[in-house]
Design a protein around this motif. Structure first.
Motif, PDB file in Angstrom:
ATOM      1  N   ILE A  32       0.863  -1.173   0.000  1.00 28.28           N
ATOM      2  CA  ILE A  32       0.000   0.000   0.000  1.00 28.28           C
ATOM      3  C   ILE A  32       0.905   1.231   0.000  1.00 28.28           C
ATOM      4  O   ILE A  32       2.068   1.143   0.412  1.00 28.28           O
ATOM      5  CB  ILE A  32      -0.943   0.042   1.221  1.00 28.28           C
ATOM      6  CG1 ILE A  32      -0.150   0.025   2.534  1.00 28.28           C
ATOM      7  CG2 ILE A  32      -1.931  -1.107   1.180  1.00 28.28           C
ATOM      8  CD1 ILE A  32      -0.987   0.237   3.761  1.00 28.28           C
ATOM      9  N   THR A  68      -0.618   6.113   3.074  1.00 28.63           N
ATOM     10  CA  THR A  68      -2.029   5.745   3.077  1.00 28.63           C
ATOM     11  C   THR A  68      -2.774   6.347   4.251  1.00 28.63           C
ATOM     12  O   THR A  68      -3.878   6.871   4.110  1.00 28.63           O
ATOM     13  CB  THR A  68      -2.157   4.202   3.115  1.00 28.63           C
ATOM     14  OG1 THR A  68      -1.635   3.672   1.905  1.00 28.63           O
ATOM     15  CG2 THR A  68      -3.610   3.783   3.261  1.00 28.63           C
ATOM     16  N   PHE A  69      -2.171   6.289   5.403  1.00 27.81           N
ATOM     17  CA  PHE A  69      -2.875   6.759   6.598  1.00 27.81           C
ATOM     18  C   PHE A  69      -3.168   8.247   6.557  1.00 27.81           C
ATOM     19  O   PHE A  69      -4.000   8.738   7.311  1.00 27.81           O
ATOM     20  CB  PHE A  69      -2.072   6.415   7.863  1.00 27.81           C
ATOM     21  CG  PHE A  69      -0.769   7.146   7.989  1.00 27.81           C
ATOM     22  CD1 PHE A  69       0.353   6.711   7.321  1.00 27.81           C
ATOM     23  CD2 PHE A  69      -0.673   8.272   8.781  1.00 27.81           C
ATOM     24  CE1 PHE A  69       1.558   7.385   7.428  1.00 27.81           C
ATOM     25  CE2 PHE A  69       0.535   8.956   8.902  1.00 27.81           C
ATOM     26  CZ  PHE A  69       1.654   8.509   8.214  1.00 27.81           C
ATOM     27  N   ILE A 104      -6.955   8.868   4.108  1.00 25.91           N
ATOM     28  CA  ILE A 104      -8.156   8.075   4.326  1.00 25.91           C
ATOM     29  C   ILE A 104      -9.287   8.958   4.826  1.00 25.91           C
ATOM     30  O   ILE A 104      -9.089   9.788   5.708  1.00 25.91           O
ATOM     31  CB  ILE A 104      -7.878   6.948   5.347  1.00 25.91           C
ATOM     32  CG1 ILE A 104      -6.873   5.952   4.763  1.00 25.91           C
ATOM     33  CG2 ILE A 104      -9.166   6.227   5.722  1.00 25.91           C
ATOM     34  CD1 ILE A 104      -6.474   4.859   5.725  1.00 25.91           C
ATOM     35  N   LEU A 120     -12.655   9.321   6.915  1.00 27.11           N
ATOM     36  CA  LEU A 120     -13.111   8.631   8.121  1.00 27.11           C
ATOM     37  C   LEU A 120     -14.547   9.022   8.484  1.00 27.11           C
ATOM     38  O   LEU A 120     -14.948  10.170   8.289  1.00 27.11           O
ATOM     39  CB  LEU A 120     -12.201   8.986   9.298  1.00 27.11           C
ATOM     40  CG  LEU A 120     -10.700   8.786   9.093  1.00 27.11           C
ATOM     41  CD1 LEU A 120      -9.906   9.537  10.140  1.00 27.11           C
ATOM     42  CD2 LEU A 120     -10.374   7.304   9.150  1.00 27.11           C
ATOM     43  N   SER A 160      -7.734  12.548   6.585  1.00 31.95           N
ATOM     44  CA  SER A 160      -6.298  12.586   6.883  1.00 31.95           C
ATOM     45  C   SER A 160      -6.009  12.247   8.332  1.00 31.95           C
ATOM     46  O   SER A 160      -6.912  12.062   9.143  1.00 31.95           O
ATOM     47  CB  SER A 160      -5.647  13.926   6.483  1.00 31.95           C
ATOM     48  OG  SER A 160      -5.747  14.901   7.499  1.00 31.95           O
ATOM     49  N   ASP A 161      -4.723  12.196   8.662  1.00 27.63           N
ATOM     50  CA  ASP A 161      -4.339  11.816  10.019  1.00 27.63           C
ATOM     51  C   ASP A 161      -4.435  12.985  10.984  1.00 27.63           C
ATOM     52  O   ASP A 161      -4.291  12.802  12.183  1.00 27.63           O
ATOM     53  CB  ASP A 161      -2.921  11.233  10.028  1.00 27.63           C
ATOM     54  CG  ASP A 161      -1.895  12.219   9.493  1.00 27.63           C
ATOM     55  OD1 ASP A 161      -2.252  13.050   8.636  1.00 27.63           O
ATOM     56  OD2 ASP A 161      -0.734  12.153   9.929  1.00 27.63           O
ATOM     57  N   PHE A 216      -2.424  -3.094   8.533  1.00 27.15           N
ATOM     58  CA  PHE A 216      -3.385  -2.208   7.887  1.00 27.15           C
ATOM     59  C   PHE A 216      -4.718  -2.909   7.604  1.00 27.15           C
ATOM     60  O   PHE A 216      -4.749  -4.036   7.126  1.00 27.15           O
ATOM     61  CB  PHE A 216      -2.808  -1.712   6.559  1.00 27.15           C
ATOM     62  CG  PHE A 216      -3.697  -0.739   5.860  1.00 27.15           C
ATOM     63  CD1 PHE A 216      -3.655   0.604   6.176  1.00 27.15           C
ATOM     64  CD2 PHE A 216      -4.593  -1.173   4.909  1.00 27.15           C
ATOM     65  CE1 PHE A 216      -4.481   1.506   5.539  1.00 27.15           C
ATOM     66  CE2 PHE A 216      -5.432  -0.267   4.262  1.00 27.15           C
ATOM     67  CZ  PHE A 216      -5.370   1.069   4.580  1.00 27.15           C
ATOM     68  N   MET A 265      -7.203   9.997  15.797  1.00 26.17           N
ATOM     69  CA  MET A 265      -6.107   9.470  14.992  1.00 26.17           C
ATOM     70  C   MET A 265      -4.792   9.939  15.606  1.00 26.17           C
ATOM     71  O   MET A 265      -4.597  11.138  15.833  1.00 26.17           O
ATOM     72  CB  MET A 265      -6.224   9.987  13.567  1.00 26.17           C
ATOM     73  CG  MET A 265      -5.216   9.381  12.627  1.00 26.17           C
ATOM     74  SD  MET A 265      -5.834   7.883  11.867  1.00 26.17           S
ATOM     75  CE  MET A 265      -6.596   8.550  10.412  1.00 26.17           C
ATOM     76  N   ALA A 319      -0.617   9.622  15.161  1.00 26.64           N
ATOM     77  CA  ALA A 319       0.427   9.199  14.224  1.00 26.64           C
ATOM     78  C   ALA A 319       1.587   8.531  14.951  1.00 26.64           C
ATOM     79  O   ALA A 319       1.882   8.828  16.114  1.00 26.64           O
ATOM     80  CB  ALA A 319       0.935  10.406  13.446  1.00 26.64           C
ATOM     81  N   GLY A 341       2.935   5.567  10.010  1.00 22.41           N
ATOM     82  CA  GLY A 341       1.548   5.162  10.104  1.00 22.41           C
ATOM     83  C   GLY A 341       0.792   5.930  11.155  1.00 22.41           C
ATOM     84  O   GLY A 341       1.260   6.939  11.678  1.00 22.41           O
ATOM     85  N   ALA A 342      -0.389   5.438  11.438  1.00 22.82           N
ATOM     86  CA  ALA A 342      -1.220   6.069  12.465  1.00 22.82           C
ATOM     87  C   ALA A 342      -2.176   5.030  13.012  1.00 22.82           C
ATOM     88  O   ALA A 342      -2.483   4.030  12.346  1.00 22.82           O
ATOM     89  CB  ALA A 342      -1.996   7.246  11.887  1.00 22.82           C
ATOM     90  N   TRP A 345      -6.042   4.593  14.619  1.00 23.07           N
ATOM     91  CA  TRP A 345      -7.350   5.230  14.750  1.00 23.07           C
ATOM     92  C   TRP A 345      -8.031   4.573  15.946  1.00 23.07           C
ATOM     93  O   TRP A 345      -8.427   3.409  15.875  1.00 23.07           O
ATOM     94  CB  TRP A 345      -8.142   5.047  13.464  1.00 23.07           C
ATOM     95  CG  TRP A 345      -9.473   5.747  13.444  1.00 23.07           C
ATOM     96  CD1 TRP A 345      -9.914   6.717  14.290  1.00 23.07           C
ATOM     97  CD2 TRP A 345     -10.528   5.526  12.506  1.00 23.07           C
ATOM     98  NE1 TRP A 345     -11.177   7.117  13.933  1.00 23.07           N
ATOM     99  CE2 TRP A 345     -11.575   6.416  12.851  1.00 23.07           C
ATOM    100  CE3 TRP A 345     -10.690   4.673  11.410  1.00 23.07           C
ATOM    101  CZ2 TRP A 345     -12.766   6.455  12.130  1.00 23.07           C
ATOM    102  CZ3 TRP A 345     -11.874   4.723  10.701  1.00 23.07           C
ATOM    103  CH2 TRP A 345     -12.904   5.606  11.062  1.00 23.07           C
ATOM    104  N   LEU A 367      -3.067   1.822  10.883  1.00 23.26           N
ATOM    105  CA  LEU A 367      -3.001   2.210   9.478  1.00 23.26           C
ATOM    106  C   LEU A 367      -1.537   2.382   9.071  1.00 23.26           C
ATOM    107  O   LEU A 367      -0.995   3.472   9.084  1.00 23.26           O
ATOM    108  CB  LEU A 367      -3.773   3.513   9.262  1.00 23.26           C
ATOM    109  CG  LEU A 367      -5.249   3.482   9.711  1.00 23.26           C
ATOM    110  CD1 LEU A 367      -5.844   4.866   9.724  1.00 23.26           C
ATOM    111  CD2 LEU A 367      -6.064   2.558   8.816  1.00 23.26           C
ATOM    112  N   ASP A 368      -0.913   1.263   8.777  1.00 22.49           N
ATOM    113  CA  ASP A 368       0.479   1.328   8.312  1.00 22.49           C
ATOM    114  C   ASP A 368       0.789   0.140   7.431  1.00 22.49           C
ATOM    115  O   ASP A 368       0.015  -0.793   7.378  1.00 22.49           O
ATOM    116  CB  ASP A 368       1.445   1.363   9.494  1.00 22.49           C
ATOM    117  CG  ASP A 368       1.373   0.106  10.341  1.00 22.49           C
ATOM    118  OD1 ASP A 368       2.372  -0.620  10.424  1.00 22.49           O
ATOM    119  OD2 ASP A 368       0.311  -0.147  10.940  1.00 22.49           O
TER     120      ASP A 368
END
Lengths: 194, 118
Positions: free
Chosen positions: A6, A10-11, A14, A16, A128-129, B42, B79, B81, B85-86, B88, B117-118
């Motif tokens: 991916i 990606t994170f 997204i 949400l 987004s994060d 992920f 969220m 980080a 990644g992060a 949630w 999310l990574d």
């Protein structure tokens, strides 16, 4: 596996949660207007383009030749289900309707449309994060112009459950600007809160 | 920070010590938070529970802490980080449950769902 990957960011990209439907939104400041109602089951937005293939009846012309493809129009709508209702929302869902004179609790449907029945709507979702803060949160926003309730007013009541109000709003092009597609999209990454 | 360090930092951000539930030091003093650790890749959500522990005969302080955490996580989740990644973090159902271990120690279990999310 080489092709099981991916994107590394990606994170950050997204969308949400279900998002909200509001009557106005300022993308530059993040200021939102009035929430139209509470929804359940998420919200569906779709731009359904309609194409004409001018080559389909031409002998020896392959189907879907790009030089002969024409965009004929778009059917732009948003649909879902409200679980709250107010007099204002009931009037909006009825589409062609007015409040009775001097009584804002009494909604009277009409059999003809007026320009005032078409109003703009926005759908806004977290993105987004970095998605916190009134001015810093990332968002995906869709501005729908001149929407009309084309699903009509509906109520589905159920024993021991909350009443549900299915909706469908369709965006409309205006003759005053016939080349303007009646929706636009904003995708903005969030920034860190101070 | 990696995802495990970030998880520790998240739980340590509420003004009282936080420990992996399998690594609570003998000298730890109430109040504190314990949390279980489960991670994934992920697209997968994992259930997580944490416990608030308070030495008190009243539910007032522990409930205030629960409300503080609930507000931080928020209705739509939070969220956070970490390197590349992060996570949630979302409230699960039921969000909070009171447990009665003794008259003088109050415990509240918090149920969450974390999507990495990574």
């Amino acid at each position: 596996m080489q092709y099981t990957q991916i994107p590394v960011d990606t994170f950050k990209n997204i969308q949400l949660n279900a998002g909200i439907i509001v009557d106005s939104f300022a993308p530059a400041t993040g200021e939102i207007g009035n929430l139209v109602g509470a929804t359940t089951g998420g919200i569906n937005f779709a731009d359904n383009p309609e194409f004409v293939d001018f080559g389909e009846d031409i002998d020896n012309c392959p189907k879907n030749t790009m030089e002969l493809k024409v965009l004929d129009g778009r059917d732009v709508n948003i649909s879902g289900t409200f679980v709250t209702v107010t007099p204002e929302l009931a009037k909006r869902l009825s589409g062609a309707a007015d409040f009775a004179t001097g009584d804002a609790t009494h909604i009277v449907p009409r059999n003809d449309l007026s320009r005032a029945d078409f109003t703009d709507l926005w759908w806004i979702g977290d993105y987004s994060d970095k998605n916190s803060g009134a001015t810093t949160a990332g968002y995906v926003a869709i501005h729908m112009m001149n929407t009309l309730s084309t699903g009509g007013f509906q109520i589905q009541s159920t024993d021991k459950e909350k009443g549900q109000f299915a909706f469908e709003f369709t965006a409309h092009t205006s003759l005053s600007s016939p080349t303007t597609v009646p929706y636009e999209i904003f995708v903005k990454e969030g920034t860190a809160q101070a | 920070m990696n995802k495990l360090q970030t998880l520790q930092a998240f739980w340590s951000g509420f003004g009282i010590p936080a420990y992996d539930e399998n690594s609570v030091p003998d000298e730890a003093q109430l109040p504190y938070i314990t949390y279980d650790v489960s991670v994934d890749d992920f697209g997968n959500s994992v259930a997580q529970t944490a416990s608030l522990w308070y030495k008190s005969t009243s539910w007032r302080d522990i409930t205030e802490k629960e409300m503080e955490i609930a507000e931080f996580v928020g209705r739509g989740g939070r969220m956070i980080a970490y390197d590349n990644g992060a996570m949630w973090i979302r409230k699960a159902n039921p969000w909070a449950q009171r447990m009665s271990d003794s008259d003088t120690v109050k415990r509240m279990i918090l149920n969450l769902e974390i999507e990495y999310l990574d």
